[in-house]
Design an enzyme around this catalytic site. Structure first.
Site, PDB file in Angstrom:
ATOM      1  N   LYS A   1      33.402  48.264  -7.968  1.00  0.00           N
ATOM      2  CA  LYS A   1      32.166  49.195  -7.713  1.00  0.00           C
ATOM      3  C   LYS A   1      32.806  50.648  -7.653  1.00  0.00           C
ATOM      4  O   LYS A   1      33.767  50.938  -7.905  1.00  0.00           O
ATOM      5  CB  LYS A   1      31.607  48.648  -6.700  1.00  0.00           C
ATOM      6  CG  LYS A   1      31.249  47.147  -6.566  1.00  0.00           C
ATOM      7  CD  LYS A   1      30.090  47.089  -7.633  1.00  0.00           C
ATOM      8  CE  LYS A   1      30.004  45.496  -7.992  1.00  0.00           C
ATOM      9  NZ  LYS A   1      29.519  44.321  -7.224  1.00  0.00           N
TER      10      LYS A   1
HETATM   11  C1  LIG Z   1      29.445  43.080  -6.932  1.00  0.00           C
HETATM   12  C2  LIG Z   1      27.868  42.395  -6.637  1.00  0.00           C
HETATM   13  C3  LIG Z   1      27.705  41.658  -5.586  1.00  0.00           C
HETATM   14  C4  LIG Z   1      28.954  41.117  -4.721  1.00  0.00           C
HETATM   15  O1  LIG Z   1      29.888  41.731  -4.314  1.00  0.00           O
HETATM   16  P1  LIG Z   1      31.254  41.374  -3.762  1.00  0.00           P
HETATM   17  O2  LIG Z   1      31.955  42.398  -2.917  1.00  0.00           O
HETATM   18  O3  LIG Z   1      32.389  40.959  -4.953  1.00  0.00           O
HETATM   19  O4  LIG Z   1      31.198  39.956  -2.775  1.00  0.00           O
HETATM   20  C5  LIG Z   1      26.666  41.359  -5.146  1.00  0.00           C
HETATM   21  N1  LIG Z   1      25.693  41.742  -5.590  1.00  0.00           N
HETATM   22  C6  LIG Z   1      25.821  42.487  -6.921  1.00  0.00           C
HETATM   23  C7  LIG Z   1      24.399  43.158  -7.455  1.00  0.00           C
HETATM   24  C8  LIG Z   1      26.905  43.135  -7.188  1.00  0.00           C
HETATM   25  O5  LIG Z   1      26.998  43.590  -8.487  1.00  0.00           O
END
Ligand SMILES: *Cc1c(COP(=O)(O)O)cnc(C)c1O
Length: 442
Positions: A205
């Protein structure tokens, strides 16, 4: 013109694309500081001051509250945990339906399953790829309890309209802003536009702590329930004198002190990292906007896009070859273009076979469930077309990328568009795995 690389010509680019990294000395110092303190976690799963975590966790939560202008921030060990806690805090349970986008990471929907509820998929808008008040309204039934609106690829959903609809039907809205930290909608931050918002701090992210997540809310009751679910609720409710026991089965969703300290350092970088994404995307969009058959990402008025990924809308009729062939040819030019984001979630075996918990089809077969959900192909035609033919994505727009890299992207796209006719009959090359964006779908 020049021969396409896929036909043996020389590629536009032979060097690998720059890799996005957000870590530096600030994070190193933060980690060493925590190690020196000897305190890797400050949580206790009993009703005590330590119930809320150690100093770094609480500091990150304070900073998150200030930055995003929210009353409560509750850190978690992932956004998946935060989504589960949010669904639990919303009071969702077996027999309920939760309306969600099919174009998202799996946890946006499986958080509902975790509470025995039924995910119901609403179609997306063809330009922003987000669910809308209109597509959600078509799915509301007497069973509907909550909505999970996702700010997909970094573009905020039209949350004012969704909140107005939710108010009319007395639904709780959870905003999954995992891909949109720092993005704004009418001057307000994505993630702060619903009853509960969720951010991800996983390593692909915009900012990250390796793994991690944050749930935010302005509602004291939701905040308390998020904190309880994060930290062994059932062991704490007595000491805390919590009145309702609904969904007060807790977990260990706690963030460590090291992650929190890294998170504080990362949050300070968010503005700069996001601005780099926007500058790169603006430049690329300008270059792409003249190419026939390709459309750059739409940015709605009053929106600041988070550009988690850069989406290009593709017109096969105009260009004359399939999207698969096109993307394969662009990749041969040395530009990592993924054919699509991810399939609609209901294509997954879980939904097609309706097997989630245990052998007997719970929650789909639960007798207390009075609805009848469909996961058949065709239920969300726009989402299906996005996956099958209409959209390509790339992880081109981030802080490590230079203008010359973006020029290569644009040149490769231009080259393949103008030489597309030389690929006539050059079909069925695509490998299915190559359709998933390199690291975006996890
Ligand atoms: C990455 C992501 C998640 C999950 O995130 P984690 O921290 O890896 O559990 C949930 N929703 C969306 C839209 C994502 O891109």
């Amino acid at each position: 013109m020049s021969l396409l690389a896929i036909l043996g010509g020389s590629p536009i680019r032979t060097t690998p694309f720059p890799v996005y990294s957000t870590l530096g000395d600030e994070e190193k110092r933060a980690v060493m500081g925590v190690l020196d303190s000897g305190n890797l976690s400050g949580f206790l799963g009993t009703w005590s001051p330590q119930f809320f975590g150690g100093p770094q966790v609480r500091q990150l939560e304070d900073e998150w509250q200030q930055y995003f202008d929210v009353t409560y921030a509750v850190t978690m060990n992932s956004a998946t945990s935060a989504l589960c806690a949010a669904v639990g805090a919303a009071g969702v349970g077996p027999g309920d339906e939760v309306i969600v986008s099919p174009i998202t990471m799996t946890a946006s929907a499986s958080a509902a399953l975790a509470y025995g509820a039924i995910p119901v998929f609403a179609d997306i808008d063809a330009e922003t790829f987000n669910i809308t008040a209109k597509t959600i309204e078509e799915r509301i039934t007497p069973q509907t309890r909550a909505i999970v609106a996702v700010d997909i690829l970094g573009h905020p959903a039209d949350m004012d309209e969704i909140m107005a609809l939710a108010e009319k039907h007395d639904l709780v809205v959870i905003e999954d802003a995992a891909q949109a930290p720092g993005a704004t909608y009418k001057g307000r931050f994505a993630g702060t536009l619903a009853h509960i918002g969720v951010f991800s701090l996983n390593y692909h992210k915009t900012i990250h702590t390796g793994e991690g997540g944050v749930a935010v809310t302005d509602d004291a009751e939701f905040a308390e329930r998020l904190q309880l679910i994060r930290n062994h609720a059932e062991a704490v409710v007595e000491g805390k004198r919590t009145t309702s026991l609904v969904n007060m089965v807790g977990f260990n969703y706690r963030m460590t002190e090291i992650e929190a300290a890294i998170g504080s350092a990362q949050l300070k970088k968010l503005d700069g990292l996001l601005n780099s994404r926007i500058a790169a995307a603006d430049y690329l969009s300008q270059r792409i906007s003249g190419i026939p058959g390709l459309l750059p990402p739409l940015v709605k008025p009053d929106v600041k896009h988070g550009y988690y990924l850069y989406a290009i809308r593709y017109d096969a009729n105009e260009i004359g070859i399939s999207r698969e062939t096109f993307a394969e040819a662009v990749r041969a030019e040395g530009v990592p273009l993924a054919t699509s984001y991810a399939p609609p979630l209901y294509y997954m075996p879980l939904y097609q076979n309706r097997i989630a918990f245990g052998e007997h089809g719970f929650p789909f077969t639960y007798e207390g469930y009075k609805g009848s959900v469909s996961y058949e192909r065709g239920i969300c035609p726009v989402a299906e077309r996005m996956w099958e033919s209409d959209v390509m994505v790339g992880n081109f727009c981030h802080a490590a990328v230079e203008t010359t890299d973006l020029d290569d992207v644009a040149s490769a796209l231009e080259k393949v568009v103008s030489e597309a006719r030389t690929l006539g009959g050059h079909g069925a090359l695509a490998v299915d795995a190559s359709r998933m964006v390199e690291n975006g779908a996890a």
